[in-house]
Design a protein around this motif. Structure first.
Motif, PDB file in Angstrom:
ATOM      1  N   GLU A 127       0.827  -1.218   0.000  1.00 54.09           N
ATOM      2  CA  GLU A 127       0.000   0.000   0.000  1.00 54.09           C
ATOM      3  C   GLU A 127       0.859   1.265   0.000  1.00 54.09           C
ATOM      4  O   GLU A 127       0.390   2.334  -0.392  1.00 54.09           O
ATOM      5  CB  GLU A 127      -0.905   0.042   1.246  1.00 54.09           C
ATOM      6  N   GLN A 129       3.723   1.733  -1.610  1.00 56.12           N
ATOM      7  CA  GLN A 129       4.614   1.880  -2.758  1.00 56.12           C
ATOM      8  C   GLN A 129       4.062   2.857  -3.812  1.00 56.12           C
ATOM      9  O   GLN A 129       4.774   3.268  -4.711  1.00 56.12           O
ATOM     10  CB  GLN A 129       4.881   0.519  -3.414  1.00 56.12           C
ATOM     11  N   SER A 130       2.783   3.240  -3.659  1.00 58.18           N
ATOM     12  CA  SER A 130       2.178   4.094  -4.690  1.00 58.18           C
ATOM     13  C   SER A 130       2.568   5.556  -4.484  1.00 58.18           C
ATOM     14  O   SER A 130       2.824   5.995  -3.356  1.00 58.18           O
ATOM     15  CB  SER A 130       0.667   3.957  -4.624  1.00 58.18           C
ATOM     16  N   PRO A 131       2.636   6.359  -5.569  1.00 50.97           N
ATOM     17  CA  PRO A 131       2.922   7.797  -5.460  1.00 50.97           C
ATOM     18  C   PRO A 131       1.852   8.513  -4.633  1.00 50.97           C
ATOM     19  O   PRO A 131       2.143   9.471  -3.913  1.00 50.97           O
ATOM     20  CB  PRO A 131       2.879   8.298  -6.915  1.00 50.97           C
ATOM     21  N   GLU A 132       0.630   7.970  -4.679  1.00 56.25           N
ATOM     22  CA  GLU A 132      -0.482   8.563  -3.919  1.00 56.25           C
ATOM     23  C   GLU A 132      -0.181   8.517  -2.418  1.00 56.25           C
ATOM     24  O   GLU A 132      -0.390   9.502  -1.695  1.00 56.25           O
ATOM     25  CB  GLU A 132      -1.777   7.793  -4.234  1.00 56.25           C
ATOM     26  N   TYR A 175      -2.884   1.146   5.542  1.00 58.25           N
ATOM     27  CA  TYR A 175      -1.960   0.051   5.239  1.00 58.25           C
ATOM     28  C   TYR A 175      -2.241  -1.044   6.245  1.00 58.25           C
ATOM     29  O   TYR A 175      -3.016  -0.860   7.199  1.00 58.25           O
ATOM     30  CB  TYR A 175      -0.497   0.530   5.338  1.00 58.25           C
TER      31      TYR A 175
END
Lengths: 382, 280
Positions: A127, A129-132, A175
């Motif tokens: 959860e 690892q995203s740019p968001e 997460y």
């Protein structure tokens, strides 16, 4: 042709008694399995976070007890470590407890909080690892919440606002990590927010230093070199050593180790007594036959082996159902606790309990064998 | 019933050392090699100090090989003690006791175990392992001598000789009293021991079964030229003996052939055979 398997036939002869004996041994083995299982699972939950840390080497103060009881150390140590060959990246990790108010009940509880540089890939959870996620972390007064936090902390909806550490806080994302034994819930926030929430604490001292190594390097060797290079106010541990460090803390300096260790000891003693009772009754019933064997010219070592064989067979016959039931109960536990108590079987534990079961039966065998040895061959003429 | 038996016994080869003219004398004792058991001035006491109770007084006795000897006497006369001493089950402290030429006096326990391996024991209660079949019970005795290859055959041969061919794979539970005792006899005889010691082997059996069991025992021991010493109160089986020794209060009272024994223990005028039994 082989010897008449007297031990085996003696056991098989009394079916009911054999069944009771097997049940007794199986129950003792099962109790030992459950105690070790719970202990292992609790320890696993406390060290679970290490598995999600994206680092091979961890720096901490020698006075740090475990991850939620740290003593901060100067940030310069991280930069010193960065100069050592093989190190790809150094990342500071700040941790502390934050009082989180449940917006529904308005009751505050302590939440375990990780402060990270949003640019550092500290955690391995997908959860994050995203740019968001990074974007949310960079926002002021915004945190990510662990969905495995206890329900007492209140709703975990994204966008929810509540109060933490006397500041307004917004949930920016979720997460899944789990707080283990030391924390009922966890949060992740940026180092800048960490500074705000935990003012007057600065970012000059860090709680843990995470070191990512270049691929193909030997963590053990680099850790040794690093320990030699850095001052004595730093403890350099590989990830495995850090887990062992925390495990030792929980097992040896808290009541967890004692409670479950006690459980194992009690199960062992109960099992020993059950097997002793069975073997003793068996021997007493066969005393005239044993005396006859001795009169015929059989020697004590034969009787000794006979009783120990019976004990060993009982151990094996009781261990197998004990193991099978334990596997079932482990699964049941995982299901019943929705995965928060990850009880699982390992080869080491299976072998360890097998050896305990054999020892248990062996000890009872040794206690009861005296009766057989004492059989007086002259008693056959009565 | 005794007349038949004794006539029989007199013609058996085991009778050659029997000396009815002078039963208590050892002066005619044969050379040592011909003796299965040789006892000289044996004393035995249980307990120590004040509690010391002597049960055997100056026993001297020779049992030649091949004899069937019955040891009788009132209860408490020391029969069982004597037989357990001969069986190397107790330590001989005073006097001399030789079994198959080996002196048992002050013998170490480990050596006594070895002596016991050459003796067949038969007990009042059969003492068979309930968990083993008749065959396995007998095999246990053969295993003692390490003959693992032949043990099955040996057990089958002896059980067949004792009429248990169709009972070999039965456990004691499924056997009658007589059959159990026959298994016990098979176990005692299977290794062809030179000496058999039997303690009241027929006590738990009815008249017909005792007769069967004893006759089988007699036949087999004669075949194997084996010495038998049997303690019994059972008058119905006295006729199988070559010799009857009477022990009273730990001393040898008489040592005769069955004929003489019965005569000396019977009222001359008694019409009933049964009357003898009250006296013995």
């Amino acid at each position: 042709m082989r010897r008449v398997p007297l031990a085996w036939l003696n056991l098989l002869h009394e079916k009911t008694r054999l069944l009771i004996a097997i049940t007794g041994v199986a129950f003792a083995a099962l109790l030992i399995f459950m105690n070790l299982g719970f202990r292992g699972a609790l320890i696993q939950t406390t060290t679970m976070v290490y598995g999600q840390l994206n680092a091979e080497i961890i720096l901490m103060s020698p006075r740090t007890l475990q991850i939620s009881a740290t003593t901060p150390f100067p940030r310069e140590r991280l930069y010193q470590a960065a100069g050592i060959e093989g190190v790809e990246r150094v990342m500071p990790l700040y941790v502390s407890y934050l009082l989180w108010r449940n917006p529904e009940t308005r009751i505050s509880r302590a939440m375990f909080t990780y402060g990270v540089n949003p640019q550092d890939p500290i955690f391995l959870m997908p959860e994050l690892q995203s740019p968001e996620a990074t974007k949310q972390l960079e926002r002021p007064n915004t945190v990510l919440i662990d969905i495995r936090s206890r329900p007492e902390f209140g709703p975990q909806t994204i966008g929810l606002e509540t109060e933490a550490g006397r500041r307004r806080v917004e949930i920016g994302g979720q997460y899944s990590l789990g707080g283990g034994f030391a924390a009922d819930g966890t949060l992740i926030m940026s180092d800048q927010n960490f500074r705000r929430f935990f003012s007057p604490r600065t970012l000059e001292t860090v709680d843990l230093g995470l070191i990512k190594l270049a691929s193909g390097t030997d963590a053990q060797r680099i850790a040794q070199a690093m320990q030699a290079r850095l001052p004595a106010d730093i403890l350099v541990l590989t990830k495995e050593e850090a887990i062992a460090h925390d495990r030792t803390y929980w097992l040896q300096t808290t009541s967890i180790g004692f409670i479950f260790g006690m459980g194992v000891v009690v199960s062992f003693v109960v099992g020993t007594m059950i097997v002793y009772q069975i073997l003793f009754t068996d021997i007493r019933q066969h005393l005239p036959e044993y005396a006859t064997l001795k009169a015929m010219g059989y020697r004590n070592p034969y009787l000794f082996r006979l009783v120990l064989q019976e004990a060993f067979l009982l151990a094996l016959m009781g261990y197998v159902p004990g193991l099978i039931i334990a596997l079932g109960l482990y699964q049941l536990t995982v299901k019943a606790t929705a995965g928060s108590l990850p009880v699982s079987m390992s080869w080491e534990r299976a072998v360890f309990v097998l050896s305990l079961t054999v020892t248990m039966c062996g000890v009872s065998g040794l206690i009861s064998v005296r009766k057989a040895i004492a059989a007086d061959p002259a008693d056959v003429f009565r | 019933m005794y007349l038949e038996g004794e006539g029989d016994a007199m013609t058996k080869p085991g009778n050659r050392f029997f000396a009815p003219e002078n039963p208590l004398s050892n002066s005619l004792a044969p050379i040592k090699d011909e003796l299965a058991v040789q006892i000289q001035h044996l004393n035995f006491a249980f307990g120590k100090g004040d509690l010391c109770k002597q049960v055997l007084f100056d026993i001297s006795l020779n049992l030649p090989k091949g004899q069937i000897v019955i040891l009788t006497g009132p209860s408490g006369s020391g029969k069982t003690t004597l037989i357990s001493l001969i069986g190397a089950l107790r330590t001989v402290r005073e006097g001399s006791l030789r079994v198959m030429g080996q002196e048992l006096a002050d013998m170490r326990n480990a050596d006594r175990v070895r002596v016991r391996q050459s003796i067949g024991f038969i007990f009042q209660s059969h003492n068979l392992f309930e968990s083993l079949t008749a065959r396995q019970n007998v095999e246990m005795a053969v295993e003692l001598l390490g003959r693992f290859k032949s043990k099955r055959d040996q057990a089958e041969v002896i059980l067949t000789q004792l009429g248990l061919a169709d009972r070999m794979d039965h456990k004691p539970q499924a056997l009658s009293g007589g059959q159990k005792q026959r298994v016990a006899i098979a176990r005692a005889l299977v290794n062809h021991p030179p000496l058999i010691l039997a303690d009241e082997p027929t006590a738990a059996l009815d008249k017909q079964t005792s007769r069967e069991v004893v006759t089988l025992m007699q036949t087999l021991t004669r075949e194997q030229n084996c010495t038998v010493l049997m303690v019994t109160h059972d008058n119905r089986i006295l006729d199988v003996a070559d010799r009857i020794i009477n022990l009273v209060d730990g001393q040898l009272e008489s040592d005769t052939n069955p004929d003489a024994f019965i005569n000396s223990h019977t009222y001359k005028n008694s019409k009933h055979d049964d009357a003898k039994m009250f006296i013995m």
